[in-house]
Design an enzyme around this catalytic site. Structure first.
Site, PDB file in Angstrom:
ATOM      1  N   LYS A 164      66.525  57.841 -18.792  1.00 13.81           N
ATOM      2  CA  LYS A 164      66.805  57.760 -17.351  1.00 13.81           C
ATOM      3  C   LYS A 164      65.908  58.710 -16.559  1.00 13.81           C
ATOM      4  O   LYS A 164      65.575  58.416 -15.416  1.00 13.81           O
ATOM      5  CB  LYS A 164      68.284  58.037 -17.062  1.00 13.81           C
ATOM      6  CG  LYS A 164      69.211  57.037 -17.738  1.00 13.81           C
ATOM      7  CD  LYS A 164      69.960  56.156 -16.783  1.00 13.81           C
ATOM      8  CE  LYS A 164      70.401  54.907 -17.514  1.00 13.81           C
ATOM      9  NZ  LYS A 164      71.439  54.128 -16.939  1.00 13.81           N
TER      10      LYS A 164
ATOM     11  N   LYS B  42      67.163  46.956 -24.428  1.00 15.33           N
ATOM     12  CA  LYS B  42      68.527  46.428 -24.319  1.00 15.33           C
ATOM     13  C   LYS B  42      68.751  45.755 -22.967  1.00 15.33           C
ATOM     14  O   LYS B  42      68.119  46.137 -21.968  1.00 15.33           O
ATOM     15  CB  LYS B  42      69.564  47.525 -24.591  1.00 15.33           C
ATOM     16  CG  LYS B  42      69.856  48.444 -23.442  1.00 15.33           C
ATOM     17  CD  LYS B  42      71.183  49.186 -23.618  1.00 15.33           C
ATOM     18  CE  LYS B  42      71.470  49.943 -22.315  1.00 15.33           C
ATOM     19  NZ  LYS B  42      72.828  50.269 -22.063  1.00 15.33           N
TER      20      LYS B  42
ATOM     21  N   LYS C  25      72.387  46.438 -16.932  1.00 15.88           N
ATOM     22  CA  LYS C  25      72.762  45.939 -15.604  1.00 15.88           C
ATOM     23  C   LYS C  25      71.884  46.502 -14.502  1.00 15.88           C
ATOM     24  O   LYS C  25      71.864  45.975 -13.402  1.00 15.88           O
ATOM     25  CB  LYS C  25      74.254  46.140 -15.329  1.00 15.88           C
ATOM     26  CG  LYS C  25      74.795  47.537 -15.406  1.00 15.88           C
ATOM     27  CD  LYS C  25      76.269  47.484 -15.033  1.00 15.88           C
ATOM     28  CE  LYS C  25      77.157  48.353 -15.899  1.00 15.88           C
ATOM     29  NZ  LYS C  25      76.931  49.780 -15.771  1.00 15.88           N
TER      30      LYS C  25
HETATM   31  P1  ATP Z   1      72.882  50.914 -16.837  1.00 21.05           P
HETATM   32  O1  ATP Z   1      71.839  49.850 -16.809  1.00 21.05           O
HETATM   33  O2  ATP Z   1      73.346  51.328 -15.484  1.00 21.05           O
HETATM   34  O3  ATP Z   1      72.540  52.053 -17.728  1.00 21.05           O
HETATM   35  P2  ATP Z   1      74.341  49.475 -18.809  1.00 21.05           P
HETATM   36  O4  ATP Z   1      74.191  48.009 -18.617  1.00 21.05           O
HETATM   37  O5  ATP Z   1      73.556  50.097 -19.870  1.00 21.05           O
HETATM   38  O6  ATP Z   1      74.149  50.222 -17.441  1.00 21.05           O
HETATM   39  P3  ATP Z   1      76.764  50.970 -19.160  1.00 21.05           P
HETATM   40  O7  ATP Z   1      77.650  51.141 -17.993  1.00 21.05           O
HETATM   41  O8  ATP Z   1      75.887  52.111 -19.533  1.00 21.05           O
HETATM   42  O9  ATP Z   1      75.870  49.679 -19.019  1.00 21.05           O
HETATM   43  O10 ATP Z   1      77.610  50.569 -20.424  1.00 21.05           O
HETATM   44  C1  ATP Z   1      78.903  49.993 -20.413  1.00 21.05           C
HETATM   45  C2  ATP Z   1      79.260  49.598 -21.827  1.00 21.05           C
HETATM   46  O11 ATP Z   1      78.513  48.445 -22.203  1.00 21.05           O
HETATM   47  C3  ATP Z   1      78.960  50.656 -22.886  1.00 21.05           C
HETATM   48  O12 ATP Z   1      79.983  50.654 -23.860  1.00 21.05           O
HETATM   49  C4  ATP Z   1      77.671  50.212 -23.477  1.00 21.05           C
HETATM   50  O13 ATP Z   1      77.507  50.650 -24.802  1.00 21.05           O
HETATM   51  C5  ATP Z   1      77.821  48.702 -23.425  1.00 21.05           C
HETATM   52  N1  ATP Z   1      76.532  48.044 -23.322  1.00 21.05           N
HETATM   53  C6  ATP Z   1      75.632  48.194 -22.318  1.00 21.05           C
HETATM   54  N2  ATP Z   1      74.548  47.419 -22.518  1.00 21.05           N
HETATM   55  C7  ATP Z   1      74.761  46.776 -23.691  1.00 21.05           C
HETATM   56  C8  ATP Z   1      74.009  45.833 -24.457  1.00 21.05           C
HETATM   57  N3  ATP Z   1      72.830  45.422 -24.046  1.00 21.05           N
HETATM   58  N4  ATP Z   1      74.536  45.375 -25.604  1.00 21.05           N
HETATM   59  C9  ATP Z   1      75.742  45.797 -26.027  1.00 21.05           C
HETATM   60  N5  ATP Z   1      76.504  46.674 -25.368  1.00 21.05           N
HETATM   61  C10 ATP Z   1      76.037  47.179 -24.219  1.00 21.05           C
END
Ligand code: ATP
Ligand code: LTN
Length: 334
Positions: free
Chosen positions: A115, A197, A200
């Site tokens: 980040k 990965k 969002k």
């Molecule tokens: P950001 O992009 O803002 O970092 P994010 O999409 O990575 O957000 P988080 O809010 O960090 O999402 O994660 C919420 C939950 O979803 C966590 O338990 C995280 O491990 C899971 N998660 C996020 N992205 C993935 C993915 N691509 N595959 C599986 N699990 C995920």
């Protein structure tokens, strides 16, 4: 334990629209585990502030995330679903735990490094101490289990280290939590770059399937998904795009990798991508319908927000008071 049930804690940041990765990696497991455990689920709005937010959009998005938890199948009468910022114990506990966390261990966090690279103009102290607030969330509720995607396991490890460090000095104060990663969907990759990965906050909207995308958009995004050269549908390291689609299909259809490769033996990428898209559309349909109903019932959502914030405050305050006392902070005169 609460009654005869172990305690589960988890949450997500309100940083963007939820993706299929969030659903398959986290939310879906929460629902599966919610009968077995006493559960607390937070909308992690304080964590979201480590990145700049537009206030009006942020408020809307956080409420949408709250509503999505329920639309996806979490019963707010059986599970405590609340906003992190409604329970002041989180920020207070985070401060106390900051004093038991080392700069060195925070510097090693992969998410912090990623980040900081992404937001080089805003490497704030909150981004650095993000895992300490997460440890506070989990430890306040004395959680036994924390279901997350693979990317969060490092934060869980530091939570355990902080808790053990504290317990070694002050006695058995915190339950040491275990991570829980589901068998399928633990790491869904971007549809545009299968080495990254699905996230969002990705700027490319074609990289992620959002839970509220309509069926045509979902199918279109899968058709455009980046795959590999060749035409064979098999699970191999040199085919990360196809592996990701197989994982998504497996998590949404319940079929295993072998069954899938057999089903598509001799068939082309186009046919396979369509099947994956349709399988995703099918699992999201009921969630989207329920979301519409819930969004129309503001009074109901308001009432459960209030009720659950009170429950979370009550539970977390018990741990906070215990920690304050152990540390020797002067007790309040009532
Ligand atoms: P950001 O992009 O803002 O970092 P994010 O999409 O990575 O957000 P988080 O809010 O960090 O999402 O994660 C919420 C939950 O979803 C966590 O338990 C995280 O491990 C899971 N998660 C996020 N992205 C993935 C993915 N691509 N595959 C599986 N699990 C995920
Ligand atoms: N960092 C987590 C969100 C989160 C969380 C938590 C998850 C904040 N506090 C406590 C589990 C338990 C993420 O998913 N990015």
């Amino acid at each position: 334990m609460i009654g005869d049930k172990k305690i589960l804690y988890s949450g997500m940041q309100a940083t963007g629209n939820l993706t299929l990765g969030n659903y398959l990696g986290a939310l879906n497991n929460w629902i599966k585990l919610s009968e077995e455990y006493e559960c607390f689920y937070g909308v992690m709005d304080l964590h979201s502030l480590t990145v700049r937010q537009n206030p009006a959009e942020f408020r809307k998005r956080a409420r949408m995330l709250y509503t999505l938890y329920i639309a996806a199948g979490l019963d707010p009468k059986k599970n405590c679903i609340y906003f992190q910022s409604h329970v002041s114990a989180h920020a207070e506990m985070a401060w106390l735990l900051n004093c038991f966390t080392y700069m060195g261990e925070l510097s090693r966090m992969t998410q912090f490094k990623d980040k900081s690279a992404k937001h080089a103009d805003n490497i704030n102290a909150g981004l650095f101490t993000y895992p300490v607030l997460m440890a506070a969330d989990i430890l306040l509720y004395q959680a036994d289990v924390v279901p997350v995607g693979i990317d969060q396991l490092q934060h869980l490890e530091i939570t355990r280290d902080i808790a053990e460090r504290f317990n070694n000095i002050y006695g058995d104060v915190f339950t040491i939590p275990e991570g829980y990663v589901g068998k399928t969907g633990a790491k869904i990759m971007s549809l545009q770059d299968p080495t990254k990965k699905m996230s969002k906050s990705d700027e490319n909207i074609n990289a992620s399937i959002y839970l509220l995308d309509d069926p045509d958009t979902i199918i279109r995004k899968f058709k455009r998904a980046v795959t590999d050269s060749g035409s064979e549908i098999c699970y191999r390291e040199d085919k990360p795009g196809i592996c990701n689609l197989i994982d998504i299909y497996s998590a949404t259809s319940g079929k295993n990798r072998d069954e899938i490769t057999r089903e598509f033996d001799g068939k082309g990428y186009g046919e396979f991508k369509l099947a994956v898209g349709e399988s995703v559309v099918d699992i999201l349909k009921p969630l989207q319908a329920r979301m519409k109903e819930l969004q129309a019932d503001k009074a109901y959502i308001d009432s459960i927000i209030k009720e659950n914030a009170e429950k979370a405050s009550y539970t977390s305050m018990k741990t906070l008071r215990k920690v304050q006392k152990k540390l020797g902070l002067t007790e309040r005169i009532r």
